[in-house]
Design a protein around this motif. Structure first.
Motif, PDB file in Angstrom:
ATOM      1  N   ALA A   1     -86.341  11.099  48.336  1.00 47.97           N
ATOM      2  CA  ALA A   1     -85.305  11.398  47.340  1.00 47.97           C
ATOM      3  C   ALA A   1     -85.692  10.846  45.973  1.00 47.97           C
ATOM      4  O   ALA A   1     -85.474  11.503  44.944  1.00 47.97           O
ATOM      5  CB  ALA A   1     -83.959  10.826  47.777  1.00 47.97           C
TER       6      ALA A   1
ATOM      7  N   VAL B   1     -88.295  13.206  44.571  1.00 50.11           N
ATOM      8  CA  VAL B   1     -87.702  14.455  44.083  1.00 50.11           C
ATOM      9  C   VAL B   1     -86.992  14.225  42.749  1.00 50.11           C
ATOM     10  O   VAL B   1     -87.125  15.020  41.817  1.00 50.11           O
ATOM     11  CB  VAL B   1     -86.723  15.038  45.132  1.00 50.11           C
ATOM     12  N   THR B   2     -86.273  13.127  42.643  1.00 47.83           N
ATOM     13  CA  THR B   2     -85.539  12.807  41.412  1.00 47.83           C
ATOM     14  C   THR B   2     -86.479  12.714  40.224  1.00 47.83           C
ATOM     15  O   THR B   2     -86.138  13.139  39.117  1.00 47.83           O
ATOM     16  CB  THR B   2     -84.793  11.471  41.586  1.00 47.83           C
TER      17      THR B   2
ATOM     18  N   ILE C   1     -88.994  16.365  39.810  1.00 47.89           N
ATOM     19  CA  ILE C   1     -88.355  17.581  39.318  1.00 47.89           C
ATOM     20  C   ILE C   1     -88.293  17.602  37.789  1.00 47.89           C
ATOM     21  O   ILE C   1     -88.270  18.668  37.178  1.00 47.89           O
ATOM     22  CB  ILE C   1     -86.944  17.760  39.937  1.00 47.89           C
ATOM     23  N   LYS C   2     -88.313  16.438  37.183  1.00 47.46           N
ATOM     24  CA  LYS C   2     -88.291  16.374  35.714  1.00 47.46           C
ATOM     25  C   LYS C   2     -89.588  16.914  35.127  1.00 47.46           C
ATOM     26  O   LYS C   2     -89.650  17.248  33.949  1.00 47.46           O
ATOM     27  CB  LYS C   2     -88.107  14.927  35.257  1.00 47.46           C
TER      28      LYS C   2
ATOM     29  N   LEU D   1     -82.251  25.792  39.389  1.00 44.69           N
ATOM     30  CA  LEU D   1     -82.349  24.351  39.657  1.00 44.69           C
ATOM     31  C   LEU D   1     -82.447  24.084  41.160  1.00 44.69           C
ATOM     32  O   LEU D   1     -83.168  23.188  41.594  1.00 44.69           O
ATOM     33  CB  LEU D   1     -81.155  23.624  39.055  1.00 44.69           C
ATOM     34  N   LEU D   2     -81.752  24.884  41.942  1.00 47.24           N
ATOM     35  CA  LEU D   2     -81.829  24.706  43.398  1.00 47.24           C
ATOM     36  C   LEU D   2     -83.225  25.029  43.914  1.00 47.24           C
ATOM     37  O   LEU D   2     -83.756  24.323  44.784  1.00 47.24           O
ATOM     38  CB  LEU D   2     -80.803  25.595  44.099  1.00 47.24           C
TER      39      LEU D   2
ATOM     40  N   MET E   1     -85.451  22.230  43.055  1.00 44.04           N
ATOM     41  CA  MET E   1     -85.191  21.059  43.886  1.00 44.04           C
ATOM     42  C   MET E   1     -85.767  21.260  45.292  1.00 44.04           C
ATOM     43  O   MET E   1     -86.376  20.349  45.867  1.00 44.04           O
ATOM     44  CB  MET E   1     -83.676  20.800  43.952  1.00 44.04           C
ATOM     45  N   ASP E   2     -85.598  22.457  45.832  1.00 43.13           N
ATOM     46  CA  ASP E   2     -86.141  22.735  47.165  1.00 43.13           C
ATOM     47  C   ASP E   2     -87.662  22.674  47.160  1.00 43.13           C
ATOM     48  O   ASP E   2     -88.275  22.224  48.126  1.00 43.13           O
ATOM     49  CB  ASP E   2     -85.659  24.109  47.642  1.00 43.13           C
TER      50      ASP E   2
ATOM     51  N   ALA F   1     -88.636  19.041  47.175  1.00 43.38           N
ATOM     52  CA  ALA F   1     -88.395  18.475  48.504  1.00 43.38           C
ATOM     53  C   ALA F   1     -89.479  18.927  49.480  1.00 43.38           C
ATOM     54  O   ALA F   1     -89.930  18.153  50.338  1.00 43.38           O
ATOM     55  CB  ALA F   1     -87.015  18.885  49.008  1.00 43.38           C
TER      56      ALA F   1
END
Lengths: 98, 324
Positions: free
Chosen positions: B250, B253-254, B257-258, B275-276, B279-280, B283
């Motif tokens: 996590a 990913v945080t 993703i940036k 965005l999803l 994020m996927d 992950a």
């Protein structure tokens, strides 16, 4: 001011995923990213608008073997933080007729 | 071929080329540059040979002879006033039918994907110095648009703000904010192949992730137009000593993703789905690729610490490593 009868609901603006118990949240404009630890992740996932903070606190106690009194304060404080960031919408008890 | 008559001499910010009044014989070669970015070939068409010449020199490693996937006709809008660019350039877009505009017409235009045509007007300041990165971010969005339109699998094909190195056949991705040390890593890795120190493509091919270079470079000159299987990802920052540590998926990913370039299509304004999918993707990378946080000294010794990551799995067995 939140109470155990307040009912939290995740903001529709929030985009999120649970990853090994922790939760990553982004706002739909992508301007903020938040990471919740496992306790915060459980509170977040339970905040679907159907449970109040009292019920959520009970779940936390069962999950993490914590006392209700200690968990209650942490859950309410955490809920207030998320509400202040507009990630949670709060419905008060008198609003949903309880 | 065609003839163009220039009625006035013009000074360009790029290359300081001066074209005098008169008649010039201009060929298609003078005004078109085919740029390869991953699987996508752009035909960039400039009215002005000066800008085409600049593109040819700036992106020379990525010259393509492939049939273009899209023809981008570029008109330069000269301006006098200073330009203020928003923090999130790609998210400043407005769309109406087939027309788009980024931040009050810094770049505006139209696109017809069925005809493989895109026409844009670009403020000339976006084609000079470091501000060219905004024009390149626009091309990244065209790249995403074509991938999605062509129904290729975009779910795991993204442009990353990072430095990629090929070392002994293995790919290493170093990513982080501006100033975190990506160009420094590139300069310290001159013994190996530097794909890019600014923007790279990370895509999943047959279940494994592959790094590909892009034409869009940072401060390091000498990027190679190559691909390599990805071995590990490092979230970097300068440090007082070399230190590599594990972080949670996590947390990865945080932060990762940036560094993923916003993957919206040109004519879309929907943020949530984009965005999803980003994020996927992050992950999925976290599940399939070893990843670490790395602080490093400004010398080559960080490679020794990386070599000490036994088999580059998530078990740390070397010095200068803190297991979280």
């Amino acid at each position: 001011m939140l109470s155990l009868n307040s009912r939290p609901k995740r903001s529709e603006d929030a985009i999120w995923r649970s990853i090994e118990g922790e939760v990553v949240i982004m706002t739909s404009v992508g301007s903020e990213i938040h990471k919740l630890n496992k306790v915060g992740g459980v509170i977040w996932e339970l905040s679907d608008g159907t449970k109040d903070f009292g019920e959520i606190t009970s779940s936390i106690c069962n999950h993490f073997n914590a006392s209700f009194e200690i968990a209650q304060a942490d859950v309410l404080e955490f809920g207030l933080q998320l509400a202040n960031k507009n990630l949670l919408q709060i419905t008060e008890a008198n609003s949903y007729g309880k | 071929m065609y003839y163009a008559v220039y009625e006035a001499a013009v000074d360009y910010q790029i290359g300081k080329k001066r074209i005098h009044a008169g008649v010039m014989l201009i060929t298609n070669k003078d005004t078109e540059y085919r740029l390869q970015m991953g699987d996508i070939c752009f035909s960039l068409r400039f009215e002005d040979p000066g800008y085409c010449s600049f593109a040819r020199e700036h992106y020379q490693e990525f010259l393509s002879e492939n049939d273009p996937d899209i023809n981008v006709t570029i008109k330069i809008a000269l301006h006098q006033e200073a330009i203020k660019i928003p923090g999130s350039f790609l998210m400043s877009k407005t769309v109406e039918n087939n027309n788009f505009s980024f931040h009050s017409d810094l770049i505006n235009g139209s696109v017809d994907l069925d005809k493989k045509q895109c026409s844009i007007n670009v403020k000339n300041e976006l084609l000079s110095g470091k501000r060219i990165r905004y024009f390149e971010q626009f091309l990244c969005q065209v790249y995403y648009t074509l991938l999605k339109h062509n129904q290729r699998n975009i779910i795991n094909n993204f442009v990353i703000h990072g430095c990629a190195i090929r070392r002994n056949g293995a790919g290493y991705l170093f990513t982080g904010r501006s100033g975190s040390g990506k160009s420094t890593i590139a300069k310290l890795s001159s013994d190996f192949d530097v794909l890019n120190d600014e923007l790279v493509i990370l895509k999943k091919v047959k279940g494994s992730y592959t790094l590909c270079s892009t034409p869009f470079q940072g401060d390091f000159k000498g990027n190679s137009a190559i691909s390599v299987p990805l071995n590990a990802v490092f979230l970097i920052k300068h440090g007082k000593r070399n230190n590599i540590k594990q972080i949670s998926k996590a947390e990865f990913v945080t932060r990762f993703i940036k560094e993923v370039i916003y993957s919206q299509s040109l004519l879309s304004t929907k943020n949530e789905d984009v965005l999803l999918e980003m994020m996927d993707f992050c992950a999925d990378v976290a599940v399939n690729v070893p990843f670490y946080e790395m602080k490093f000294l400004p010398d080559k010794s960080f490679w020794d610490v990386i070599d000490g990551l036994n088999g580059l799995n998530n078990k740390m067995e070397v010095e200068h490593v803190v297991v979280k």
